[in-house]
Design an enzyme around this catalytic site. Structure first.
Site, PDB file in Angstrom:
ATOM      1  N   GLU A 159      40.714  25.348  42.247  1.00  0.00           N
ATOM      2  CA  GLU A 159      39.321  25.092  41.903  1.00  0.00           C
ATOM      3  C   GLU A 159      38.626  26.362  41.425  1.00  0.00           C
ATOM      4  O   GLU A 159      37.874  26.343  40.439  1.00  0.00           O
ATOM      5  CB  GLU A 159      38.582  24.514  43.117  1.00  0.00           C
ATOM      6  CG  GLU A 159      39.169  23.212  43.636  1.00  0.00           C
ATOM      7  CD  GLU A 159      40.225  23.418  44.710  1.00  0.00           C
ATOM      8  OE1 GLU A 159      40.339  22.539  45.582  1.00  0.00           O
ATOM      9  OE2 GLU A 159      40.936  24.445  44.680  1.00  0.00           O
ATOM     10  N   CYS A 201      36.983  26.444  49.030  1.00  0.00           N
ATOM     11  CA  CYS A 201      36.827  25.966  47.662  1.00  0.00           C
ATOM     12  C   CYS A 201      35.717  24.930  47.559  1.00  0.00           C
ATOM     13  O   CYS A 201      35.055  24.824  46.528  1.00  0.00           O
ATOM     14  CB  CYS A 201      38.136  25.377  47.156  1.00  0.00           C
ATOM     15  SG  CYS A 201      39.426  26.615  46.890  1.00  0.00           S
ATOM     16  N   THR A 252      84.253  20.031  47.228  1.00  0.00           N
ATOM     17  CA  THR A 252      83.449  21.204  46.871  1.00  0.00           C
ATOM     18  C   THR A 252      84.292  22.458  46.686  1.00  0.00           C
ATOM     19  O   THR A 252      83.782  23.486  46.254  1.00  0.00           O
ATOM     20  CB  THR A 252      82.390  21.471  47.953  1.00  0.00           C
ATOM     21  OG1 THR A 252      83.048  21.734  49.198  1.00  0.00           O
ATOM     22  CG2 THR A 252      81.461  20.286  48.103  1.00  0.00           C
ATOM     23  N   SER A 254      86.416  27.674  44.445  1.00  0.00           N
ATOM     24  CA  SER A 254      85.350  26.748  44.055  1.00  0.00           C
ATOM     25  C   SER A 254      84.616  27.175  42.788  1.00  0.00           C
ATOM     26  O   SER A 254      83.713  26.459  42.342  1.00  0.00           O
ATOM     27  CB  SER A 254      84.330  26.621  45.196  1.00  0.00           C
ATOM     28  OG  SER A 254      83.704  27.873  45.455  1.00  0.00           O
ATOM     29  N   ARG A 314      66.625  26.450  43.434  1.00  0.00           N
ATOM     30  CA  ARG A 314      66.463  27.565  44.377  1.00  0.00           C
ATOM     31  C   ARG A 314      65.070  28.164  44.245  1.00  0.00           C
ATOM     32  O   ARG A 314      64.402  28.472  45.237  1.00  0.00           O
ATOM     33  CB  ARG A 314      67.474  28.667  44.077  1.00  0.00           C
ATOM     34  CG  ARG A 314      68.856  28.521  44.632  1.00  0.00           C
ATOM     35  CD  ARG A 314      69.667  29.775  44.320  1.00  0.00           C
ATOM     36  NE  ARG A 314      71.086  29.598  44.587  1.00  0.00           N
ATOM     37  CZ  ARG A 314      72.012  30.509  44.346  1.00  0.00           C
ATOM     38  NH1 ARG A 314      71.662  31.677  43.815  1.00  0.00           N
ATOM     39  NH2 ARG A 314      73.282  30.271  44.613  1.00  0.00           N
ATOM     40  N   ARG A 328      69.023  33.956  39.435  1.00  0.00           N
ATOM     41  CA  ARG A 328      69.391  34.782  38.281  1.00  0.00           C
ATOM     42  C   ARG A 328      69.510  33.979  36.989  1.00  0.00           C
ATOM     43  O   ARG A 328      69.390  34.544  35.914  1.00  0.00           O
ATOM     44  CB  ARG A 328      70.734  35.480  38.538  1.00  0.00           C
ATOM     45  CG  ARG A 328      70.767  36.339  39.776  1.00  0.00           C
ATOM     46  CD  ARG A 328      72.125  36.989  39.985  1.00  0.00           C
ATOM     47  NE  ARG A 328      73.217  36.036  40.065  1.00  0.00           N
ATOM     48  CZ  ARG A 328      73.511  35.318  41.149  1.00  0.00           C
ATOM     49  NH1 ARG A 328      72.778  35.456  42.247  1.00  0.00           N
ATOM     50  NH2 ARG A 328      74.514  34.457  41.153  1.00  0.00           N
ATOM     51  N   GLU A 369      72.425  25.979  50.771  1.00  0.00           N
ATOM     52  CA  GLU A 369      73.665  26.141  50.015  1.00  0.00           C
ATOM     53  C   GLU A 369      74.693  26.706  50.988  1.00  0.00           C
ATOM     54  O   GLU A 369      74.808  27.919  51.155  1.00  0.00           O
ATOM     55  CB  GLU A 369      73.478  27.056  48.808  1.00  0.00           C
ATOM     56  CG  GLU A 369      72.578  26.460  47.736  1.00  0.00           C
ATOM     57  CD  GLU A 369      72.736  27.126  46.383  1.00  0.00           C
ATOM     58  OE1 GLU A 369      73.854  27.612  46.083  1.00  0.00           O
ATOM     59  OE2 GLU A 369      71.743  27.150  45.632  1.00  0.00           O
ATOM     60  N   LYS A 399      81.045  22.851  57.009  1.00  0.00           N
ATOM     61  CA  LYS A 399      80.808  22.824  58.453  1.00  0.00           C
ATOM     62  C   LYS A 399      79.319  22.848  58.776  1.00  0.00           C
ATOM     63  O   LYS A 399      78.829  22.015  59.556  1.00  0.00           O
ATOM     64  CB  LYS A 399      81.522  23.994  59.129  1.00  0.00           C
ATOM     65  CG  LYS A 399      83.042  23.888  59.092  1.00  0.00           C
ATOM     66  CD  LYS A 399      83.686  25.068  59.802  1.00  0.00           C
ATOM     67  CE  LYS A 399      85.206  24.973  59.755  1.00  0.00           C
ATOM     68  NZ  LYS A 399      85.862  26.128  60.433  1.00  0.00           N
ATOM     69  N   ASN A 413      76.877  22.212  56.656  1.00  0.00           N
ATOM     70  CA  ASN A 413      76.320  20.982  56.082  1.00  0.00           C
ATOM     71  C   ASN A 413      76.494  19.824  57.053  1.00  0.00           C
ATOM     72  O   ASN A 413      75.566  19.042  57.288  1.00  0.00           O
ATOM     73  CB  ASN A 413      77.021  20.645  54.763  1.00  0.00           C
ATOM     74  CG  ASN A 413      76.553  21.511  53.603  1.00  0.00           C
ATOM     75  OD1 ASN A 413      75.604  22.279  53.723  1.00  0.00           O
ATOM     76  ND2 ASN A 413      77.237  21.384  52.481  1.00  0.00           N
TER      77      ASN A 413
END
Length: 372
Positions: free
Chosen positions: A58, A93, A170, A177, A193, A216, A300, A304, A306
């Site tokens: 605003e 605001c 994966t 990988s 990311r 990157r 990421e 295990k 995950n």
């Protein structure tokens, strides 16, 4: 110099487009856009929230109108979230809009922050401003799911990124990988990311791949911080995760003073949160990250960690890149189970399926996770 204008006949759609420009910029604050129009619908000013400690949407729109030589008295401000009513890093605001003479505010939805939570609307009305709430509510909430999650649930929104073959592998069994998916998919993954506050991984990934986990391959307004789950504090002092100017949060299950001090000497924040089985208490970790004003966590990690996050019900959404190739036996996306009944499966709902280069990007949300 004015920012490029959003050309649309719908001021709220224009405000939402401006809010999109704030992705990767505003954390821990929400992504908000504001458009001010005159009685004839003419654009007077526009803006979006700036980095924490700087102007909100605003105030940016009011300043833009002033720089164009426009009076906003009696004008309508379209804003994608309730104007704040408290003194934080910046002033309220709602008071700035009243002082500028804005006649009407159209806002997408109420701010879930308990320090606001309708008080901004009340102060606008007390200042003689007509207030309408509702247009663009679903879009604004979706854009700020992390902020809403932190304010309502007390935990960040957790998005798990996976790059896999079409048969769900994966990596090969030997750990190879790089690279299963295309360069386009990797660049798109970096863009995801960039929108998160932190990128989270596990010590297994660090010891095997020594990743930087910075952005990157995509434009970045600021680098996300890094979070490491390191139960036994095995992080080497020369690990690539130590990126100058970026915060690194290490969560451990042991309270090893010597190892912790060595990592703190490198600038890491080390927190011991022991859980069952000598592992880090992952739920407590997410609560701690929320207390540190983290809205979105981008995971990421290996199969295990995950699996642990999925098994404990801590993942909200999956960001999966599928390559058009089959790897056969290898390492899967996650390790949890085995399940004995199909009814015990984790139910997901597809939010989008899009081609990215030669791969597919699938965004799948855990069913019901966005109902808070």
């Amino acid at each position: 110099m004015h920012a490029p204008e959003i050309h649309t006949g719908d001021p709220m759609a224009a405000a939402l487009a401006l809010a999109q420009r704030a992705i990767g910029l505003t954390g821990p604050n929400p992504r908000v856009g504001c458009v001010i129009v005159g009685p004839g619908g003419e654009l007077l000013g526009q803006g979006h929230t700036q980095p924490a400690g700087q102007a909100h949407a605003e105030v940016m729109a009011l300043a833009d109108a002033a720089s164009r030589g426009h009076s906003v008295r009696g004008a309508t401000a379209y804003v994608t979230l309730e104007p704040c009513s408290h003194h934080g890093r910046t002033g309220p605001c709602c008071d700035a809009l009243v002082a500028a003479g804005i006649g009407r505010v159209v806002a997408s939805l109420q701010d879930p922050n308990p320090r606001v939570a309708g008080q901004g609307f009340e102060r606008l009305r007390a200042g003689g401003v007509d207030v309408q709430v509702g247009p663009g509510a679903a879009e604004s909430r979706e854009l700020n799911l992390g902020f809403f999650s932190r304010m309502v649930r007390g935990t960040p929104w957790v998005r798990m990124k996976v790059a896999a073959s079409l048969d769900g592998q994966t990596a090969l069994e030997n750990g190879a990988s790089q690279w299963i998916t295309s360069e386009a998919a990797r660049a798109d993954g970096h863009a995801w990311r960039a929108r998160a506050n932190v990128v989270l991984t596990g010590i297994g990934t660090v010891l095997e791949d020594n990743p930087r986990l910075d952005v990157r391959l995509a434009p970045v307004k600021r680098q996300p911080d890094a979070v490491l789950v390191d139960s036994r504090l095995e992080l080497p002092a020369d690990a690539a995760l130590f990126v100058p100017g970026r915060r690194l949060f290490v969560y451990a299950a042991v309270d090893d003073a010597a190892r912790a001090e060595a990592l703190r000497a490198r600038g890491a924040t080390v927190t011991a949160l022991p859980g069952p089985g000598g592992k880090v208490d992952l739920a407590a970790m997410l609560r701690d990250l929320a207390a540190r004003e983290v809205n979105e966590v981008h995971v990421e990690a290996g199969h295990k960690l995950n699996g642990s996050l999925l098994r404990e019900g801590l993942v909200d959404e999956l960001l999966v890149y599928l390559a058009p190739r089959l790897l056969g036996q290898g390492r899967g996306m996650s390790t949890f189970g085995p399940l004995s009944r199909l009814s015990d499966a984790l139910e997901l709902e597809f939010k989008s399926i899009d081609p990215v280069g030669e791969d597919l990007r699938v965004i799948a949300r855990v069913r019901g996770r966005d109902s808070f």
